[in-house]
Design a protein around this motif. Structure first.
Motif, PDB file in Angstrom:
ATOM      1  N   ASP A  11       0.865  -1.171   0.000  1.00 48.71           N
ATOM      2  CA  ASP A  11       0.000   0.000   0.000  1.00 48.71           C
ATOM      3  C   ASP A  11       0.910   1.231   0.000  1.00 48.71           C
ATOM      4  N   PRO A  16      -1.814   0.778  -4.906  1.00 46.49           N
ATOM      5  CA  PRO A  16      -0.860  -0.298  -4.581  1.00 46.49           C
ATOM      6  C   PRO A  16       0.295  -0.334  -5.577  1.00 46.49           C
ATOM      7  N   ARG A  60       2.397  -2.510   5.751  1.00 46.43           N
ATOM      8  CA  ARG A  60       2.089  -1.982   4.418  1.00 46.43           C
ATOM      9  C   ARG A  60       1.862  -3.051   3.367  1.00 46.43           C
ATOM     10  N   LEU A  62       0.152  -5.776   1.295  1.00 52.55           N
ATOM     11  CA  LEU A  62      -1.189  -6.264   0.976  1.00 52.55           C
ATOM     12  C   LEU A  62      -1.152  -7.736   0.578  1.00 52.55           C
TER      13      LEU A  62
END
Length: 78
Positions: A11, A16, A60, A62
């Motif tokens: 992120d 992204p 951070r 994903l």
């Protein structure tokens, strides 16, 4: 093994970003290590020396996807 790769999606605020660490030569492998809120992805030689390293904050990340080398590449020719 050549062909090993790891994709990391993080992120980055608004959108992204995708990063990729690949074993670029024969005999190298990609290792993933998680320590104290930090994820480290390294390309490592046969002797264990790190060639390239990417570090990401685990909060951070994903997605982290590991893609092993194909079975055909793992088998050595007879």
């Amino acid at each position: 093994m050549k062909g090993d790769r790891v994709e990391i999606v993080i992120d980055a605020g608004g959108s992204p970003r995708t990063y990729e660490v690949v074993a670029t030569r024969a005999g190298r492998r990609v290792e993933v290590t998680t320590r104290r809120g930090l994820v480290e992805v390294s390309e490592v030689t046969r002797s264990g020396t790190s060639v390239r390293t990417a570090r990401f904050m685990s909060s951070r990340i994903l997605a982290l996807v590991e893609h092993p080398a194909d079975e055909n590449q793992r088998r050595s020719p007879a």
